[in-house]
Design a protein around this motif. Structure first.
Motif, short mmCIF file in Angstrom:
data_model
loop_
_atom_site.label_atom_id
_atom_site.label_comp_id
_atom_site.label_asym_id
_atom_site.label_seq_id
_atom_site.Cartn_x
_atom_site.Cartn_y
_atom_site.Cartn_z
N ASP A 89 84.86 90.60 114.75
CA ASP A 89 83.96 91.65 114.25
C ASP A 89 83.47 91.38 112.82
N ALA A 90 83.72 90.18 112.31
CA ALA A 90 83.28 89.84 110.95
C ALA A 90 81.76 89.73 110.91
N PRO A 91 81.15 89.96 109.74
CA PRO A 91 79.70 89.76 109.61
C PRO A 91 79.34 88.30 109.91
N PRO A 92 78.13 88.05 110.38
CA PRO A 92 77.76 86.68 110.76
C PRO A 92 77.54 85.76 109.57
N TYR A 93 77.18 86.34 108.41
CA TYR A 93 76.92 85.51 107.24
C TYR A 93 77.15 86.32 105.97
N PHE A 94 77.20 85.61 104.84
CA PHE A 94 77.45 86.21 103.53
C PHE A 94 76.29 87.10 103.13
N ALA A 95 76.61 88.29 102.61
CA ALA A 95 75.58 89.22 102.16
C ALA A 95 76.16 90.12 101.08
N ALA A 96 75.34 91.01 100.55
CA ALA A 96 75.77 91.87 99.46
C ALA A 96 76.92 92.78 99.84
N ASP A 97 77.01 93.15 101.12
CA ASP A 97 78.06 94.05 101.57
C ASP A 97 79.21 93.33 102.27
N THR A 98 79.36 92.04 102.01
CA THR A 98 80.45 91.28 102.62
C THR A 98 81.80 91.87 102.23
N PRO A 99 82.68 92.16 103.18
CA PRO A 99 84.02 92.68 102.84
C PRO A 99 84.76 91.72 101.92
N LYS A 100 85.50 92.30 100.98
CA LYS A 100 86.10 91.47 99.93
C LYS A 100 87.12 90.48 100.46
N GLU A 101 87.72 90.73 101.64
CA GLU A 101 88.71 89.79 102.14
C GLU A 101 88.11 88.45 102.54
N PHE A 102 86.80 88.36 102.58
CA PHE A 102 86.13 87.10 102.89
C PHE A 102 85.63 86.39 101.64
N ILE A 103 85.98 86.90 100.47
CA ILE A 103 85.43 86.38 99.22
C ILE A 103 86.55 86.14 98.20
N SER A 104 86.42 85.08 97.43
CA SER A 104 87.26 84.86 96.25
C SER A 104 86.34 84.49 95.09
N ILE A 105 86.26 85.36 94.10
CA ILE A 105 85.41 85.14 92.93
C ILE A 105 86.29 84.70 91.78
#
Length: 275
Positions: free
Chosen positions: A122-138
């Motif tokens: 159920d993850a989004p298909p690609y990176f976007a402004a509303d991407t859940p934080k668990e898919f990102i490391s800044i």
């Protein structure tokens, strides 16, 4: 290892540099305007790290490879912190001033190679402004390019695709594959024109960069340029959301797929200057 030298009160050490070391021992080779022109040139290879700092990085990387087996293992086992703020950086960000510096993190067994966490159905298909934080490391770039001292160099690592068929028309796919994507936020003026490159390239003379060595696509039709802009619009929206335009000016880029360094991950470079 003990520091190698002292310049005033700033010690020159090994490993990732402090902000003070960058100022004293690795001063910026190009200005903010030059940096924006290099990003806007179409050849992202113009963005360089200080040669002395690169040598220091190479020595550090050899030790990391001995300990973790590879830089990829280091990133996956330690440095990238999915969904969490970056508390490990020596450089820090004005956006994270309330965070503790040089934080600690449980060290996973460096001898064990770990794959990326699986992407749920159920993850989004690609990176976007509303991407859940668990898919990102800044994180802050521990080994920043030779940017002015007032400019932060941040990396947005994402487990979701940045280049996706739904975003990139087949008519511009070859161009994006060669050039990548880039953009600018927080300014009402156009970025410096690539026509200024002959004036700005002397700042890169120690790297042997000349105008004839650039690799970039010719400007496309209005339709093609609009498609390229659309391909990067989701990245642009994320950057505008994090670096509020009333407070920050940014130049961002993402290397083309052929230059992505970790299979299954993409990372976006953001150069941010507080107004």
């Amino acid at each position: 290892m003990a520091p190698e030298a002292v310049h005033g009160q700033v010690l020159l050490g090994t490993g990732p540099p402090t902000r003070e070391e960058l100022l004293v021992y690795y001063p910026a080779k190009f200005t903010w305007e030059q940096l924006k022109c290099f990003v806007n040139s179409g050849d992202l290879g113009l963005l360089k790290r200080d040669k002395k700092l690169q040598k220091r990085y190479n020595a550090w990387a050899e030790g990391i490879k001995e300990k973790y087996g590879s830089i990829v293992n280091y990133l996956l086992n330690y440095r990238l912190q999915w969904g969490q703020p970056d508390t490990l950086s020596l450089l820090g960000s004005a956006l994270d001033e309330s965070l503790p510096s040089q934080g600690t993190r449980k060290l996973l067994d460096p001898s064990v190679s770990r794959p990326l966490p699986p992407i749920p159905p159920d993850a989004p298909p690609y990176f976007a402004a509303d991407t859940p934080k668990e898919f990102i490391s800044i994180i802050q770039n521990d080994w920043p390019y030779s940017v002015p001292p007032e400019v932060e160099h941040t990396l947005i690592w994402t487990r979701l695709p940045v280049f996706h068929p739904d975003l990139i028309s087949s008519s511009i796919a070859a161009r994006v594959e060669q050039d990548g994507l880039w953009g600018f936020t927080g300014t009402t003026t156009l970025p410096p024109s690539p026509s200024l490159l002959p004036t700005y390239l002397p700042a890169l003379s120690e790297w042997g960069v000349t105008i004839d060595k650039l690799i970039r696509s010719a400007k496309g039709s209005d339709e093609e340029e609009a498609l390229v802009k659309r391909a990067g619009s989701y990245i642009d929206a994320f950057v505008r959301q994090r670096w509020v335009e009333d407070e920050w000016e940014t130049a961002w880029f993402v290397n083309p797929p052929r230059l992505q360094s970790v299979l299954g991950l993409a990372h976006i470079h953001v150069f941010a200057r507080h107004k």
